[in-house]
Design a protein around this motif. Structure first.
Motif, PDB file in Angstrom:
ATOM      1  N   MET A  86      36.302  23.641 -38.304  1.00  0.00           N
ATOM      2  CA  MET A  86      35.773  22.377 -37.851  1.00  0.00           C
ATOM      3  C   MET A  86      36.770  21.269 -38.160  1.00  0.00           C
ATOM      4  SD  MET A  86      32.432  20.422 -39.330  1.00  0.00           S
ATOM      5  CE  MET A  86      32.839  18.868 -40.069  1.00  0.00           C
ATOM      6  N   LYS A  87      37.097  20.498 -37.160  1.00  0.00           N
ATOM      7  CA  LYS A  87      37.989  19.359 -37.348  1.00  0.00           C
ATOM      8  C   LYS A  87      37.188  18.212 -37.966  1.00  0.00           C
ATOM      9  CE  LYS A  87      40.610  15.939 -34.857  1.00  0.00           C
ATOM     10  NZ  LYS A  87      40.909  15.355 -33.569  1.00  0.00           N
ATOM     11  N   PRO A  88      37.603  17.714 -39.132  1.00  0.00           N
ATOM     12  CA  PRO A  88      36.859  16.616 -39.747  1.00  0.00           C
ATOM     13  C   PRO A  88      36.890  15.364 -38.862  1.00  0.00           C
ATOM     14  CG  PRO A  88      38.403  17.582 -41.316  1.00  0.00           C
ATOM     15  CD  PRO A  88      38.708  18.167 -39.977  1.00  0.00           C
ATOM     16  N   PRO A  89      35.781  14.644 -38.785  1.00  0.00           N
ATOM     17  CA  PRO A  89      35.699  13.490 -37.884  1.00  0.00           C
ATOM     18  C   PRO A  89      36.155  12.172 -38.509  1.00  0.00           C
ATOM     19  CG  PRO A  89      33.576  13.870 -38.866  1.00  0.00           C
ATOM     20  CD  PRO A  89      34.491  14.970 -39.376  1.00  0.00           C
ATOM     21  N   PHE A  90      36.580  12.172 -39.757  1.00  0.00           N
ATOM     22  CA  PHE A  90      36.753  10.921 -40.492  1.00  0.00           C
ATOM     23  C   PHE A  90      37.830  10.021 -39.901  1.00  0.00           C
ATOM     24  CE2 PHE A  90      35.518  14.382 -43.397  1.00  0.00           C
ATOM     25  CZ  PHE A  90      34.187  14.031 -43.507  1.00  0.00           C
ATOM     26  N   GLU A  91      39.001  10.575 -39.600  1.00  0.00           N
ATOM     27  CA  GLU A  91      40.063   9.718 -39.042  1.00  0.00           C
ATOM     28  C   GLU A  91      39.693   9.255 -37.637  1.00  0.00           C
ATOM     29  OE1 GLU A  91      40.975  13.038 -36.619  1.00  0.00           O
ATOM     30  OE2 GLU A  91      40.411  12.973 -38.711  1.00  0.00           O
ATOM     31  N   SER A  92      38.965  10.082 -36.892  1.00  0.00           N
ATOM     32  CA  SER A  92      38.502   9.666 -35.558  1.00  0.00           C
ATOM     33  C   SER A  92      37.505   8.520 -35.661  1.00  0.00           C
ATOM     34  CB  SER A  92      37.845  10.835 -34.833  1.00  0.00           C
ATOM     35  OG  SER A  92      38.759  11.869 -34.627  1.00  0.00           O
ATOM     36  N   ASP A  93      36.633   8.585 -36.654  1.00  0.00           N
ATOM     37  CA  ASP A  93      35.659   7.507 -36.855  1.00  0.00           C
ATOM     38  C   ASP A  93      36.357   6.195 -37.203  1.00  0.00           C
ATOM     39  OD1 ASP A  93      33.662   9.382 -36.416  1.00  0.00           O
ATOM     40  OD2 ASP A  93      33.119   9.564 -38.541  1.00  0.00           O
ATOM     41  N   ILE A  94      37.357   6.261 -38.067  1.00  0.00           N
ATOM     42  CA  ILE A  94      38.095   5.062 -38.469  1.00  0.00           C
ATOM     43  C   ILE A  94      38.816   4.472 -37.261  1.00  0.00           C
ATOM     44  CG2 ILE A  94      40.018   4.187 -39.857  1.00  0.00           C
ATOM     45  CD1 ILE A  94      39.261   6.426 -41.923  1.00  0.00           C
ATOM     46  N   ARG A  95      39.535   5.315 -36.538  1.00  0.00           N
ATOM     47  CA  ARG A  95      40.267   4.835 -35.364  1.00  0.00           C
ATOM     48  C   ARG A  95      39.312   4.261 -34.309  1.00  0.00           C
ATOM     49  NH1 ARG A  95      44.093   9.835 -36.004  1.00  0.00           N
ATOM     50  NH2 ARG A  95      45.966   8.805 -36.813  1.00  0.00           N
ATOM     51  N   ALA A  96      38.187   4.925 -34.099  1.00  0.00           N
ATOM     52  CA  ALA A  96      37.233   4.457 -33.094  1.00  0.00           C
ATOM     53  C   ALA A  96      36.664   3.090 -33.458  1.00  0.00           C
ATOM     54  CB  ALA A  96      36.104   5.472 -32.928  1.00  0.00           C
ATOM     55  N   GLN A  97      36.379   2.873 -34.735  1.00  0.00           N
ATOM     56  CA  GLN A  97      35.836   1.587 -35.161  1.00  0.00           C
ATOM     57  C   GLN A  97      36.861   0.465 -34.960  1.00  0.00           C
ATOM     58  OE1 GLN A  97      32.854   0.764 -35.909  1.00  0.00           O
ATOM     59  NE2 GLN A  97      33.111  -1.265 -36.801  1.00  0.00           N
ATOM     60  N   ILE A  98      38.108   0.712 -35.342  1.00  0.00           N
ATOM     61  CA  ILE A  98      39.159  -0.301 -35.151  1.00  0.00           C
ATOM     62  C   ILE A  98      39.391  -0.534 -33.663  1.00  0.00           C
ATOM     63  CG2 ILE A  98      41.614  -0.784 -35.486  1.00  0.00           C
ATOM     64  CD1 ILE A  98      41.365   0.691 -38.204  1.00  0.00           C
ATOM     65  N   ARG A  99      39.453   0.536 -32.891  1.00  0.00           N
ATOM     66  CA  ARG A  99      39.676   0.424 -31.442  1.00  0.00           C
ATOM     67  C   ARG A  99      38.518  -0.323 -30.760  1.00  0.00           C
ATOM     68  NH1 ARG A  99      41.544   5.123 -30.585  1.00  0.00           N
ATOM     69  NH2 ARG A  99      43.693   4.455 -30.315  1.00  0.00           N
ATOM     70  N   ARG A 100      37.292  -0.072 -31.192  1.00  0.00           N
ATOM     71  CA  ARG A 100      36.125  -0.741 -30.605  1.00  0.00           C
ATOM     72  C   ARG A 100      36.210  -2.250 -30.813  1.00  0.00           C
ATOM     73  NH1 ARG A 100      31.796  -3.032 -32.234  1.00  0.00           N
ATOM     74  NH2 ARG A 100      32.033  -2.433 -34.406  1.00  0.00           N
ATOM     75  N   VAL A 101      36.545  -2.678 -32.020  1.00  0.00           N
ATOM     76  CA  VAL A 101      36.608  -4.115 -32.314  1.00  0.00           C
ATOM     77  C   VAL A 101      37.785  -4.755 -31.594  1.00  0.00           C
ATOM     78  CG1 VAL A 101      36.925  -5.824 -34.144  1.00  0.00           C
ATOM     79  CG2 VAL A 101      35.400  -3.869 -34.507  1.00  0.00           C
ATOM     80  N   LEU A 102      38.956  -4.118 -31.647  1.00  0.00           N
ATOM     81  CA  LEU A 102      40.117  -4.682 -30.955  1.00  0.00           C
ATOM     82  C   LEU A 102      39.914  -4.670 -29.442  1.00  0.00           C
ATOM     83  CD1 LEU A 102      43.128  -3.243 -32.982  1.00  0.00           C
ATOM     84  CD2 LEU A 102      42.272  -5.594 -32.970  1.00  0.00           C
ATOM     85  N   GLY A 103      39.311  -3.619 -28.920  1.00  0.00           N
ATOM     86  CA  GLY A 103      39.043  -3.539 -27.482  1.00  0.00           C
ATOM     87  C   GLY A 103      38.102  -4.630 -27.017  1.00  0.00           C
ATOM     88  N   GLY A 104      37.137  -4.994 -27.859  1.00  0.00           N
ATOM     89  CA  GLY A 104      36.239  -6.088 -27.514  1.00  0.00           C
ATOM     90  C   GLY A 104      36.938  -7.431 -27.504  1.00  0.00           C
ATOM     91  N   ALA A 105      37.933  -7.587 -28.370  1.00  0.00           N
ATOM     92  CA  ALA A 105      38.680  -8.847 -28.438  1.00  0.00           C
ATOM     93  C   ALA A 105      39.788  -8.907 -27.393  1.00  0.00           C
ATOM     94  CB  ALA A 105      39.273  -9.027 -29.826  1.00  0.00           C
TER      95      ALA A 105
END
Length: 185
Positions: A1-20
């Motif tokens: 199983m690939k751990p989701p932690f780095e994907s979660d971090i990247r997704a959160q940063i990308r979501r906020v920057l993408g909104g801005a």
């Protein structure tokens, strides 16, 4: 199983920057960066001060970003100590403890460290960096080697007279790093 932690971090940063930046694509988010926990290159013409002032929200019920700096066209993120505590708890929740039969010295050291007391991640830069490196260890052999080296040198920057007291509070961190390293093979 690939751990989701780095994907979660990247997704959160990308979501906020993408909104801005709705009309500009967000480039690759680097975990970790040379002098930060994460970095992203600013799009051409972006207002660096406005992006650095954004609220990056929470992840795993803890504030993700403690501070953001702008250096040579890059946003450099420093994650909050509360996030590292929450990350350790999330790793324990999602990844099972491996059987104590390890091939790597780094895993053996983290197993020994995991036998101590403590919860969360003590607020030390070396511990934060090692935990981020361990979250991306599954991405390549080079990433795994960097994570193992960070695990082996975890206490090298800690003054010798305070190591014993700190060592007794690192059980949860050792267990989390062991789970990440064992899952990266």
């Amino acid at each position: 199983m690939k751990p989701p932690f780095e994907s979660d971090i990247r997704a959160q940063i990308r979501r906020v920057l993408g909104g801005a930046l709705p009309n500009a694509p967000v480039s690759r988010i680097h975990l970790p960066a040379r002098d930060a926990h994460a970095s992203v290159h600013l799009p051409q013409g972006a207002d660096a001060a406005a992006l650095a002032a954004l609220d990056f929200g929470s992840l795993y019920n803890a504030q993700l970003v403690d501070s953001v700096r702008v250096v040579n066209g890059w946003l450099l993120f420093t994650f909050s100590p509360a996030f590292f505590n929450a990350l350790v708890e999330e790793i324990h929740r999602l990844l099972p403890a491996p059987e104590p039969a390890f091939n790597a010295l780094a895993q053996n050291r983290m197993y020994v460290l995991s036998r101590h007391d403590g919860t969360g991640c003590p607020d030390q830069d070396a511990f934060h960096r090692a935990l981020i490196l361990a979250t991306v260890a599954h991405e390549s052999k080079a990433a795994l080697a960097r994570a193992e080296q960070a695990a082996l040198t975890l206490f090298h920057t800690i003054p010798p007279r305070i190591r014993p007291a700190l060592l007794s509070r690192c059980g949860a961190l050792g267990s989390a790093m062991l789970r990440l390293l064992a899952n990266s093979y």
